[in-house]
Design a protein around this motif. Structure first.
Motif, PDB file in Angstrom:
ATOM      1  N   ARG A   1      -3.350  51.314  78.219  1.00 48.86           N
ATOM      2  CA  ARG A   1      -4.029  51.650  76.905  1.00 48.86           C
ATOM      3  C   ARG A   1      -3.579  50.437  75.931  1.00 48.86           C
ATOM      4  N   ASP A   2      -2.190  50.020  76.433  1.00 47.04           N
ATOM      5  CA  ASP A   2      -1.264  49.204  75.390  1.00 47.04           C
ATOM      6  C   ASP A   2      -0.998  47.797  75.975  1.00 47.04           C
ATOM      7  N   ILE A   3      -1.759  47.522  77.134  1.00 48.77           N
ATOM      8  CA  ILE A   3      -1.075  46.452  77.782  1.00 48.77           C
ATOM      9  C   ILE A   3      -1.137  45.053  77.320  1.00 48.77           C
ATOM     10  N   GLY A   4      -2.390  44.699  76.381  1.00 46.40           N
ATOM     11  CA  GLY A   4      -2.422  43.610  75.650  1.00 46.40           C
ATOM     12  C   GLY A   4      -2.017  43.660  74.368  1.00 46.40           C
TER      13      GLY A   4
ATOM     14  N   ALA B   1      -7.002  44.927  71.986  1.00 43.82           N
ATOM     15  CA  ALA B   1      -5.662  44.016  71.612  1.00 43.82           C
ATOM     16  C   ALA B   1      -6.209  42.756  71.115  1.00 43.82           C
ATOM     17  N   GLU B   2      -5.666  42.175  70.047  1.00 43.92           N
ATOM     18  CA  GLU B   2      -5.956  40.848  69.616  1.00 43.92           C
ATOM     19  C   GLU B   2      -6.239  39.739  70.820  1.00 43.92           C
ATOM     20  N   GLY B   3      -7.380  39.250  70.757  1.00 41.59           N
ATOM     21  CA  GLY B   3      -7.622  38.389  71.909  1.00 41.59           C
ATOM     22  C   GLY B   3      -8.195  38.742  73.058  1.00 41.59           C
ATOM     23  N   ALA B   4      -8.628  40.335  73.056  1.00 43.19           N
ATOM     24  CA  ALA B   4      -9.063  40.749  74.460  1.00 43.19           C
ATOM     25  C   ALA B   4     -10.619  40.629  74.277  1.00 43.19           C
TER      26      ALA B   4
END
Ligand code: DC
Length: 220
Positions: free
Chosen positions: A135-138, A189-192
């Protein structure tokens, strides 16, 4: 002294809500690219399983924190996938069952649980390049990786996928809890790049994911 540089391993971050198909995509990508596949949901599930075994209230952060100091959590890799043992025991199928489903978002909202697991997740990169899903990898675990996907699907499709697996997981309730918590909420995430898998079969999602990763700079 040798001037050999350490090997530069990389991480592909795959996030998304429950039953969006991200685990299947992550596994298929790892196979295609020859990378290790790490399922971080299983790590949070293992902590929820431990609360059941130890008779700890998963909704009581102080009790869960005290439990963390007592258990031994071993994270490894076998056959290219992540493994997890608690006090030397493999929770196996219990990780996917209702008692764990009902508790996992509660333990995942506790910052100390997240700190412990995020550190273990980052350590995996010393073993090799990997595909990691959660859920928070990126956003938190590997915010600097250029390779980030967010796999989504409509709530209707996600519920149907869970019931086709024979599971009565209330995905919408977990998603609400996972999205509104203070500590590392589920987010793009930013950039995802977001891939909506609602209308795609798994092969299409994998091909779209590979094309997207290449456009993010992943070598062919
Ligand atoms: O991917 P999963 O459904 O097995 O994850 C189970 C729960 O764990 C999910 O409801 C939220 C939590 N989780 C998390 O908070 N952060 C992650 N990186 C992975 C899972």
């Amino acid at each position: 002294m040798s001037d050999c540089k350490p090997t530069r391993h990389f991480a592909i971050a795959i996030d998304g809500p429950a039953a969006s198909g991200k685990s299947t995509v992550a596994r298929r990508l790892a196979e295609r690219l020859g990378l290790i596949m790490i399922n971080t949901g299983a790590m949070y599930r293992a902590i929820a399983w431990a609360t059941i075994r130890k008779g700890v209230d998963a909704a009581d952060p102080e009790a869960v924190k005290a439990m963390l100091a007592e258990i031994e959590l071993s994270c490894g890799v076998n056959n290219g996938g992540s493994t997890i043992l608690i006090d030397g025991m493999d929770p196996g199928e219990a990780l996917r069952q209702d008692p764990v489903n009902a508790r996992v978002s509660k333990v995942a909202a506790i910052p100390e649980v997240r700190e412990l697991l995020v550190a273990k997740q980052r350590e995996y990169l010393t073993l090799g390049s990997l595909v990691m899903e959660g859920r928070d990898i990126g956003s938190v675990v590997f915010p600097n990786t250029p390779y980030k996907l967010y796999i989504d699907a409509s709530e209707e499709v996600r519920l149907a996928r869970r019931s086709a697996e024979g599971l009565a997981d209330v995905v919408s309730q977990r998603d609400a809890e996972d999205s509104k918590r203070k500590a590392s909420p589920l987010m793009v995430a930013e950039g995802a790049t977001v891939i909506d898998s609602s209308e795609m079969d798994i092969d299409e999602v994998v091909e779209t994911a590979l094309d997207t990763l290449r456009s993010q700079g992943l070598p062919a």
